[in-house]
Scaffold this motif. Structure first.
Motif, PDB file in Angstrom:
ATOM      1  N   ASP A   1       8.516  -3.479   0.412  1.00  0.00           N
ATOM      2  CA  ASP A   1       7.627  -4.114   1.369  1.00  0.00           C
ATOM      3  C   ASP A   1       7.507  -3.146   2.539  1.00  0.00           C
ATOM      4  O   ASP A   1       8.486  -2.869   3.229  1.00  0.00           O
ATOM      5  N   THR A   2       6.306  -2.616   2.739  1.00  0.00           N
ATOM      6  CA  THR A   2       6.079  -1.602   3.773  1.00  0.00           C
ATOM      7  C   THR A   2       6.121  -2.176   5.183  1.00  0.00           C
ATOM      8  O   THR A   2       6.202  -1.423   6.141  1.00  0.00           O
ATOM      9  N   ASN A   3       6.022  -3.477   5.308  1.00  0.00           N
ATOM     10  CA  ASN A   3       5.853  -4.151   6.596  1.00  0.00           C
ATOM     11  C   ASN A   3       4.538  -3.743   7.258  1.00  0.00           C
ATOM     12  O   ASN A   3       4.366  -3.892   8.466  1.00  0.00           O
ATOM     13  N   TYR A   4       3.637  -3.207   6.439  1.00  0.00           N
ATOM     14  CA  TYR A   4       2.274  -2.884   6.863  1.00  0.00           C
ATOM     15  C   TYR A   4       1.287  -3.555   5.915  1.00  0.00           C
ATOM     16  O   TYR A   4       0.228  -3.023   5.623  1.00  0.00           O
ATOM     17  N   GLY A   5       1.675  -4.721   5.393  1.00  0.00           N
ATOM     18  CA  GLY A   5       0.767  -5.514   4.590  1.00  0.00           C
ATOM     19  C   GLY A   5       0.724  -5.184   3.113  1.00  0.00           C
ATOM     20  O   GLY A   5      -0.129  -5.703   2.401  1.00  0.00           O
ATOM     21  N   ARG A   6       1.625  -4.340   2.627  1.00  0.00           N
ATOM     22  CA  ARG A   6       1.631  -3.997   1.204  1.00  0.00           C
ATOM     23  C   ARG A   6       3.033  -4.126   0.626  1.00  0.00           C
ATOM     24  O   ARG A   6       4.023  -3.788   1.274  1.00  0.00           O
ATOM     25  N   ILE A   7       3.079  -4.593  -0.601  1.00  0.00           N
ATOM     26  CA  ILE A   7       4.314  -4.582  -1.385  1.00  0.00           C
ATOM     27  C   ILE A   7       4.017  -3.720  -2.596  1.00  0.00           C
ATOM     28  O   ILE A   7       3.075  -3.981  -3.345  1.00  0.00           O
ATOM     29  N   ILE A   8       4.811  -2.650  -2.777  1.00  0.00           N
ATOM     30  CA  ILE A   8       4.531  -1.610  -3.764  1.00  0.00           C
ATOM     31  C   ILE A   8       5.733  -1.460  -4.693  1.00  0.00           C
ATOM     32  O   ILE A   8       6.877  -1.472  -4.233  1.00  0.00           O
ATOM     33  N   GLY A   9       5.489  -1.273  -5.966  1.00  0.00           N
ATOM     34  CA  GLY A   9       6.567  -1.037  -6.923  1.00  0.00           C
ATOM     35  C   GLY A   9       7.291   0.275  -6.633  1.00  0.00           C
ATOM     36  O   GLY A   9       6.678   1.240  -6.178  1.00  0.00           O
ATOM     37  N   PHE A  10       8.589   0.286  -6.910  1.00  0.00           N
ATOM     38  CA  PHE A  10       9.378   1.502  -6.688  1.00  0.00           C
ATOM     39  C   PHE A  10       8.775   2.696  -7.423  1.00  0.00           C
ATOM     40  O   PHE A  10       8.727   3.804  -6.883  1.00  0.00           O
ATOM     41  N   ASP A  11       8.324   2.477  -8.674  1.00  0.00           N
ATOM     42  CA  ASP A  11       7.764   3.587  -9.446  1.00  0.00           C
ATOM     43  C   ASP A  11       6.512   4.145  -8.782  1.00  0.00           C
ATOM     44  O   ASP A  11       6.317   5.366  -8.726  1.00  0.00           O
ATOM     45  N   GLU A  12       5.675   3.269  -8.234  1.00  0.00           N
ATOM     46  CA  GLU A  12       4.469   3.735  -7.537  1.00  0.00           C
ATOM     47  C   GLU A  12       4.823   4.520  -6.273  1.00  0.00           C
ATOM     48  O   GLU A  12       4.190   5.530  -5.955  1.00  0.00           O
ATOM     49  N   VAL A  13       5.841   4.079  -5.550  1.00  0.00           N
ATOM     50  CA  VAL A  13       6.283   4.776  -4.340  1.00  0.00           C
ATOM     51  C   VAL A  13       6.710   6.201  -4.698  1.00  0.00           C
ATOM     52  O   VAL A  13       6.267   7.172  -4.078  1.00  0.00           O
ATOM     53  N   CYS A  14       7.563   6.336  -5.712  1.00  0.00           N
ATOM     54  CA  CYS A  14       8.057   7.658  -6.104  1.00  0.00           C
ATOM     55  C   CYS A  14       6.927   8.538  -6.638  1.00  0.00           C
ATOM     56  O   CYS A  14       6.839   9.724  -6.279  1.00  0.00           O
ATOM     57  N   ASP A  15       6.044   7.972  -7.466  1.00  0.00           N
ATOM     58  CA  ASP A  15       4.905   8.733  -7.987  1.00  0.00           C
ATOM     59  C   ASP A  15       4.026   9.233  -6.855  1.00  0.00           C
ATOM     60  O   ASP A  15       3.597  10.385  -6.850  1.00  0.00           O
ATOM     61  N   ARG A  16       3.750   8.369  -5.911  1.00  0.00           N
ATOM     62  CA  ARG A  16       2.870   8.744  -4.794  1.00  0.00           C
ATOM     63  C   ARG A  16       3.500   9.845  -3.956  1.00  0.00           C
ATOM     64  O   ARG A  16       2.829  10.807  -3.568  1.00  0.00           O
ATOM     65  N   TYR A  17       4.780   9.743  -3.644  1.00  0.00           N
ATOM     66  CA  TYR A  17       5.451  10.799  -2.876  1.00  0.00           C
ATOM     67  C   TYR A  17       5.470  12.124  -3.645  1.00  0.00           C
ATOM     68  O   TYR A  17       5.336  13.184  -3.043  1.00  0.00           O
ATOM     69  N   ASN A  18       5.657  12.061  -4.949  1.00  0.00           N
ATOM     70  CA  ASN A  18       5.670  13.294  -5.737  1.00  0.00           C
ATOM     71  C   ASN A  18       4.298  13.961  -5.767  1.00  0.00           C
ATOM     72  O   ASN A  18       4.202  15.184  -5.799  1.00  0.00           O
ATOM     73  N   ARG A  19       3.233  13.153  -5.763  1.00  0.00           N
ATOM     74  CA  ARG A  19       1.862  13.690  -5.738  1.00  0.00           C
ATOM     75  C   ARG A  19       1.431  14.111  -4.339  1.00  0.00           C
ATOM     76  O   ARG A  19       0.713  15.090  -4.167  1.00  0.00           O
ATOM     77  N   GLU A  20       1.833  13.325  -3.343  1.00  0.00           N
ATOM     78  CA  GLU A  20       1.394  13.526  -1.955  1.00  0.00           C
ATOM     79  C   GLU A  20       2.614  13.443  -1.030  1.00  0.00           C
ATOM     80  O   GLU A  20       2.880  12.393  -0.447  1.00  0.00           O
ATOM     81  N   PRO A  21       3.354  14.534  -0.879  1.00  0.00           N
ATOM     82  CA  PRO A  21       4.578  14.486  -0.067  1.00  0.00           C
ATOM     83  C   PRO A  21       4.375  14.001   1.369  1.00  0.00           C
ATOM     84  O   PRO A  21       5.303  13.474   1.976  1.00  0.00           O
ATOM     85  N   SER A  22       3.172  14.125   1.910  1.00  0.00           N
ATOM     86  CA  SER A  22       2.937  13.693   3.294  1.00  0.00           C
ATOM     87  C   SER A  22       2.402  12.262   3.379  1.00  0.00           C
ATOM     88  O   SER A  22       2.043  11.800   4.464  1.00  0.00           O
ATOM     89  N   TRP A  23       2.376  11.543   2.253  1.00  0.00           N
ATOM     90  CA  TRP A  23       1.881  10.163   2.236  1.00  0.00           C
ATOM     91  C   TRP A  23       2.645   9.302   3.236  1.00  0.00           C
ATOM     92  O   TRP A  23       3.866   9.393   3.351  1.00  0.00           O
ATOM     93  N   ASP A  24       1.904   8.481   3.960  1.00  0.00           N
ATOM     94  CA  ASP A  24       2.499   7.576   4.945  1.00  0.00           C
ATOM     95  C   ASP A  24       1.714   6.269   4.905  1.00  0.00           C
ATOM     96  O   ASP A  24       0.560   6.211   5.330  1.00  0.00           O
ATOM     97  N   TRP A  25       2.314   5.215   4.370  1.00  0.00           N
ATOM     98  CA  TRP A  25       1.621   3.929   4.218  1.00  0.00           C
ATOM     99  C   TRP A  25       1.198   3.352   5.571  1.00  0.00           C
ATOM    100  O   TRP A  25       0.320   2.519   5.626  1.00  0.00           O
ATOM    101  N   ARG A  26       1.807   3.800   6.661  1.00  0.00           N
ATOM    102  CA  ARG A  26       1.448   3.296   7.986  1.00  0.00           C
ATOM    103  C   ARG A  26       0.055   3.759   8.413  1.00  0.00           C
ATOM    104  O   ARG A  26      -0.532   3.186   9.308  1.00  0.00           O
ATOM    105  N   ARG A  27      -0.466   4.785   7.745  1.00  0.00           N
ATOM    106  CA  ARG A  27      -1.768   5.321   8.112  1.00  0.00           C
ATOM    107  C   ARG A  27      -2.883   4.882   7.157  1.00  0.00           C
ATOM    108  O   ARG A  27      -3.995   5.356   7.256  1.00  0.00           O
ATOM    109  N   GLU A  28      -2.556   4.005   6.205  1.00  0.00           N
ATOM    110  CA  GLU A  28      -3.568   3.498   5.288  1.00  0.00           C
ATOM    111  C   GLU A  28      -4.170   2.220   5.848  1.00  0.00           C
ATOM    112  O   GLU A  28      -3.510   1.466   6.538  1.00  0.00           O
ATOM    113  N   SER A  29      -5.423   1.990   5.507  1.00  0.00           N
ATOM    114  CA  SER A  29      -6.071   0.759   5.991  1.00  0.00           C
ATOM    115  C   SER A  29      -5.933  -0.351   4.989  1.00  0.00           C
ATOM    116  O   SER A  29      -5.564  -0.203   3.890  1.00  0.00           O
TER     117      SER A  29
END
Length: 125
Positions: A97-125
């Motif tokens: 739970d990002t506390n920014y309105g999204r609940i994301i699976g652990f696998d998606e979190v790791c995949d996203r960081y591996n693809r986009e190391p600078s990803w920050d859910w706080r900056r998504e709309s």
């Protein structure tokens, strides 16, 4: 207050993640928040499960986790939380739970960081 996330999973999964947190750096058990220091980052850790009191009734029902438990993590920066999550979530099943309105699976979190190391859910709309 620094940003926080909530890790949600089965009690077995959360026990594994709690053990990984305790071995990740210097871990100190405290009265309210435990303190983890690693790689120049400082985290507040709450493994009590008290964070469930902050959720509205039925808010987590769609996750379908038996014997659900939670770990609350306070962090200082996107790079700090990325490094920690890539280590502690590897191979585990659950949700963040990002506390920014999204609940994301652990696998998606790791995949996203591996693809986009600078990803920050706080900056998504």
């Amino acid at each position: 207050m620094r940003p926080t996330i909530v890790l949600l999973g089965s009690s077995d999964t959360m026990a594994i993640i709690a053990a990984r947190l305790k071995s990740y750096g210097t871990y100190e058990e405290m009265d309210i928040w435990d303190r983890l220091s690693a790689d120049g980052c400082i985290y507040g850790i709450d493994v009590s499960g008290d964070v469930f009191d902050e959720y509205d009734e039925g808010e987590l029902e769609g996750l379908h986790i038996e014997d659900m438990n939670a770990i609350l993590i306070e962090y200082q920066s996107a790079s700090c939380i990325r490094n920690l999550l890539l280590t502690i979530l590897a191979g585990q099943r659950g949700f963040l739970d990002t506390n920014y309105g999204r609940i994301i699976g652990f696998d998606e979190v790791c995949d996203r960081y591996n693809r986009e190391p600078s990803w920050d859910w706080r900056r998504e709309s």
